[in-house]
Design a protein around this motif. Structure first.
Motif, PDB file in Angstrom:
ATOM      1  N   ILE A  42     -97.808   4.724 -26.006  1.00 27.97           N
ATOM      2  CA  ILE A  42     -99.196   5.095 -26.297  1.00 27.97           C
ATOM      3  C   ILE A  42     -99.696   6.015 -25.192  1.00 27.97           C
ATOM      4  CG2 ILE A  42    -101.550   4.248 -26.682  1.00 27.97           C
ATOM      5  CD1 ILE A  42     -99.613   3.250 -28.796  1.00 27.97           C
ATOM      6  N   LEU A  43    -100.151   7.211 -25.571  1.00 34.85           N
ATOM      7  CA  LEU A  43    -100.708   8.185 -24.634  1.00 34.85           C
ATOM      8  C   LEU A  43    -102.164   8.424 -24.983  1.00 34.85           C
ATOM      9  CD1 LEU A  43     -97.694  10.678 -24.593  1.00 34.85           C
ATOM     10  CD2 LEU A  43     -98.153   8.802 -23.022  1.00 34.85           C
ATOM     11  N   LYS A  44    -102.818   9.326 -24.261  1.00 35.64           N
ATOM     12  CA  LYS A  44    -104.212   9.658 -24.573  1.00 35.64           C
ATOM     13  C   LYS A  44    -104.366  11.155 -24.781  1.00 35.64           C
ATOM     14  CE  LYS A  44    -106.732   5.775 -22.877  1.00 35.64           C
ATOM     15  NZ  LYS A  44    -107.906   5.286 -22.210  1.00 35.64           N
ATOM     16  N   SER A  45    -105.212  11.495 -25.743  1.00 39.23           N
ATOM     17  CA  SER A  45    -105.488  12.906 -26.029  1.00 39.23           C
ATOM     18  C   SER A  45    -106.527  13.436 -25.048  1.00 39.23           C
ATOM     19  CB  SER A  45    -106.018  13.046 -27.457  1.00 39.23           C
ATOM     20  OG  SER A  45    -107.337  12.517 -27.518  1.00 39.23           O
ATOM     21  N   SER A  46    -106.769  14.730 -25.121  1.00 35.64           N
ATOM     22  CA  SER A  46    -107.791  15.336 -24.256  1.00 35.64           C
ATOM     23  C   SER A  46    -109.187  14.826 -24.601  1.00 35.64           C
ATOM     24  CB  SER A  46    -107.731  16.861 -24.356  1.00 35.64           C
ATOM     25  OG  SER A  46    -107.928  17.273 -25.691  1.00 35.64           O
ATOM     26  N   GLY A 126     -97.456   7.221 -16.379  1.00 36.71           N
ATOM     27  CA  GLY A 126     -96.050   7.620 -16.349  1.00 36.71           C
ATOM     28  C   GLY A 126     -95.138   6.807 -17.239  1.00 36.71           C
ATOM     29  N   GLU A 127     -95.705   6.103 -18.210  1.00 39.28           N
ATOM     30  CA  GLU A 127     -94.872   5.238 -19.052  1.00 39.28           C
ATOM     31  C   GLU A 127     -93.830   6.034 -19.830  1.00 39.28           C
ATOM     32  OE1 GLU A 127     -97.472   2.764 -21.377  1.00 39.28           O
ATOM     33  OE2 GLU A 127     -98.422   1.934 -19.596  1.00 39.28           O
ATOM     34  N   LEU A 128     -94.232   7.176 -20.386  1.00 34.91           N
ATOM     35  CA  LEU A 128     -93.269   7.965 -21.156  1.00 34.91           C
ATOM     36  C   LEU A 128     -92.317   8.718 -20.231  1.00 34.91           C
ATOM     37  CD1 LEU A 128     -92.237   8.755 -23.907  1.00 34.91           C
ATOM     38  CD2 LEU A 128     -93.851  10.664 -23.920  1.00 34.91           C
ATOM     39  N   ALA A 129     -92.842   9.321 -19.170  1.00 33.09           N
ATOM     40  CA  ALA A 129     -91.977  10.057 -18.231  1.00 33.09           C
ATOM     41  C   ALA A 129     -90.906   9.139 -17.641  1.00 33.09           C
ATOM     42  CB  ALA A 129     -92.816  10.690 -17.124  1.00 33.09           C
TER      43      ALA A 129
END
Length: 198
Positions: A42-46, A126-129
């Motif tokens: 889960i990431l966040k948009s602008s 940095g969860e995805l990286a």
């Protein structure tokens, strides 16, 4: 029996701890390989909206870009070059998604400054990286910069600038990973790759 359980738990704890240790430099990373899948995070948009990355990746073949942040001049040049080539990339059936540790509000600034129309996402923790295997321990002189630009979420890591070309099953079909942050893939080479994969 108690000894066996204790050994198993110790082994699991050691493995989990090893997974959370960041490589000390950009040359020590262990990225995912061609054929492997990008994990769903889960990431966040602008606009500060939560986005499961998988929901975006399944829509269309993707040029997935990891960059250090809007504070990095080399990243800004690369993002601008991609923006200039976006129409051609879209014409080949791909979308562009760029990810950095920057906080959502700083993504907005990058969109405006570099005239970005494609999707920028925040991976401040940095969860995805880390899951992709491209994060490493930031040098001391960068720690205050990344802390400020992530609004306090990131105090320790930088992603190695990378491009992954993915199919709609999240599988990596091509990757270009550059431990030297001053060097990026040219848009000409990227487009040649996309034409070959098509």
């Amino acid at each position: 029996m108690k000894k066996i359980i204790c050994v198993v738990l110790t082994t699991i704890a050691s493995f989990a701890n090893a997974q959370s240790i960041l490589p000390k430099s950009a040359t020590e990373i262990a990225p995912l390989l061609i054929g492997e899948k990008i994990p769903d995070v889960i990431l966040k948009s602008s606009d500060n909206v939560t986005v499961p990355i998988k929901s975006l990746l399944k829509k269309k073949k993707t040029v997935l870009v990891f960059y250090r942040g809007g504070w990095c001049p080399y990243c800004n040049m690369h993002l601008s070059a991609l923006a200039e080539a976006e129409e051609q990339i879209l014409g080949l059936g791909y979308q562009i998604i760029a990810i950095s540790p920057d906080a959502p509000e700083n993504l907005k600034l990058t969109e405006e400054k570099d005239k970005i129309k494609y999707t920028l996402l925040s991976d401040s923790r940095g969860e995805l990286a880390k899951a992709v295997g491209i994060s490493f321990e930031a040098p001391e002189n960068y720690k205050s910069i990344i802390n400020v630009n992530s609004k306090g979420e990131n105090k320790e890591f930088l992603p190695v600038p990378s491009i992954f070309v993915l199919n709609t099953d999240n599988e990596i079909e091509f990757e270009f990973i550059t431990p030297d942050f001053k060097h990026r893939i040219t848009t000409e080479l990227l487009i040649a790759v996309l034409k070959t994969l098509k």
